[in-house]
Write an enzyme that holds these catalytic residues in place. Structure first.
Site, mmCIF file in Angstrom:
data_model
loop_
_atom_site.group_PDB
_atom_site.id
_atom_site.type_symbol
_atom_site.label_atom_id
_atom_site.label_comp_id
_atom_site.label_asym_id
_atom_site.label_seq_id
_atom_site.Cartn_x
_atom_site.Cartn_y
_atom_site.Cartn_z
ATOM 1 N N CYS A 36 -6.227 14.590 -20.845
ATOM 2 C CA CYS A 36 -5.917 15.948 -20.772
ATOM 3 C C CYS A 36 -7.092 16.766 -20.733
ATOM 4 O O CYS A 36 -6.992 18.226 -20.699
ATOM 5 C CB CYS A 36 -5.366 16.124 -22.253
ATOM 6 S SG CYS A 36 -6.397 16.035 -23.690
ATOM 7 N N ASP A 38 -9.391 17.309 -22.970
ATOM 8 C CA ASP A 38 -9.971 17.894 -24.231
ATOM 9 C C ASP A 38 -11.170 17.190 -24.704
ATOM 10 O O ASP A 38 -11.366 15.840 -24.160
ATOM 11 C CB ASP A 38 -8.787 17.745 -25.326
ATOM 12 C CG ASP A 38 -7.900 19.050 -25.063
ATOM 13 O OD1 ASP A 38 -8.135 19.929 -24.378
ATOM 14 O OD2 ASP A 38 -6.832 18.750 -25.299
ATOM 15 N N CYS A 63 -6.042 19.553 -29.070
ATOM 16 C CA CYS A 63 -4.599 19.863 -29.898
ATOM 17 C C CYS A 63 -4.643 19.566 -31.212
ATOM 18 O O CYS A 63 -5.442 19.161 -31.947
ATOM 19 C CB CYS A 63 -3.814 19.477 -28.936
ATOM 20 S SG CYS A 63 -3.587 17.446 -29.263
ATOM 21 N N CYS A 107 -4.174 11.605 -27.764
ATOM 22 C CA CYS A 107 -5.036 12.522 -28.581
ATOM 23 C C CYS A 107 -5.617 11.647 -29.758
ATOM 24 O O CYS A 107 -6.833 12.068 -30.246
ATOM 25 C CB CYS A 107 -4.177 13.512 -29.135
ATOM 26 S SG CYS A 107 -2.854 14.233 -27.897
HETATM 27 FE FE1 FES Z 1 -5.643 16.974 -25.531
HETATM 28 FE FE2 FES Z 1 -4.158 16.204 -27.360
HETATM 29 S S1 FES Z 1 -3.491 17.181 -25.504
HETATM 30 S S2 FES Z 1 -6.310 15.923 -27.236
#
Ligand code: FES
Length: 211
Positions: A36, A38, A63, A107
């Site tokens: 993702c 992140d 998230c 995540c």
């Molecule tokens: Fe990226 Fe949850 S969608 S850490």
């Protein structure tokens, strides 16, 4: 619309435990999720004698699931030995939260990998790595996969921003296909150094940009 998250997840998301930074941590890592884009940073303080995690903090740029998992794994890890903390799985973290939606598994994987990488960072700095494999360009590429380009949210390797990797006589030379004036150049360089400098047979890491 009802939340896809249960109450425990929401509670940890709203009031995450152990958020922040440890100044001069004994181990630290920033890991990115190729799924993702992140990122999460994990900091640990370690009692050198007992090899126990005396303090742990995290910063999430992810998230709600990632924040909640960061909160729960830091709670699970505190007071554990490094060997015990390394064995905490994303499944345990997700179970401790009463479950996460399946689509959100990556995540919690990210938070757990962040913790493991911070432990590995401590172990590498203290010469505690048991399996001492020689550092090859493949090992370097593997580590660079977890360095994110904050602009695109892609790993550097996947975004094809790693122009070349050389390893010779203990010196790693990485060329990043970005101008040095890029707004994230120094952050990216910092993360590359952090990921590579602790490798046991590496004397120096040189990061260059294309212009
Ligand atoms: Fe990226 Fe949850 S969608 S850490």
């Amino acid at each position: 619309m009802s939340s896809p998250y249960n109450e425990t997840v929401m509670e940890h998301f709203r009031h995450p435990r152990n958020v922040g930074k440890i100044e001069s941590p004994d181990g630290k890592a920033t890991e990115g999720s190729p799924a993702c884009g992140d990122m999460v940073s994990v900091y640990i303080s370690v009692d050198d004698e007992t090899k126990t995690i005396s303090d742990v903090k995290f910063e999430s740029y992810g998230c709600a699931s990632n924040i909640a998992t960061g909160s729960i794994i830091t709670e699970l890890a505190k007071g554990k030995t490094l060997d015990e903390a390394k064995k905490i799985t994303w499944k345990q973290a997700s179970d401790a939260l009463g479950g996460l939606p399946p689509i959100k598994a990556h995540c919690s994987v990210l938070a757990v990998e962040g913790l493991r990488a911070a432990i590995q960072n401590y172990e590498e700095k203290h010469g505690l790595i048991k399996e001492k494999k020689p550092t090859t360009p493949e090992v370097v590429q593997q580590r660079l996969r977890k360095v994110m380009d904050p602009l695109t949210g892609l790993g550097l390797v996947r975004a094809k921003l790693v122009q070349s990797v050389d390893v010779k006589d203990g010196v790693i030379h990485v060329v990043v296909d970005l101008p040095s004036s890029h707004q994230f150049a120094s952050a990216i360089k910092g993360e590359i150094l952090e990921k590579l400098e602790t490798l046991w047979d590496v004397k120096e890491v040189v990061v260059d940009f294309v212009e």
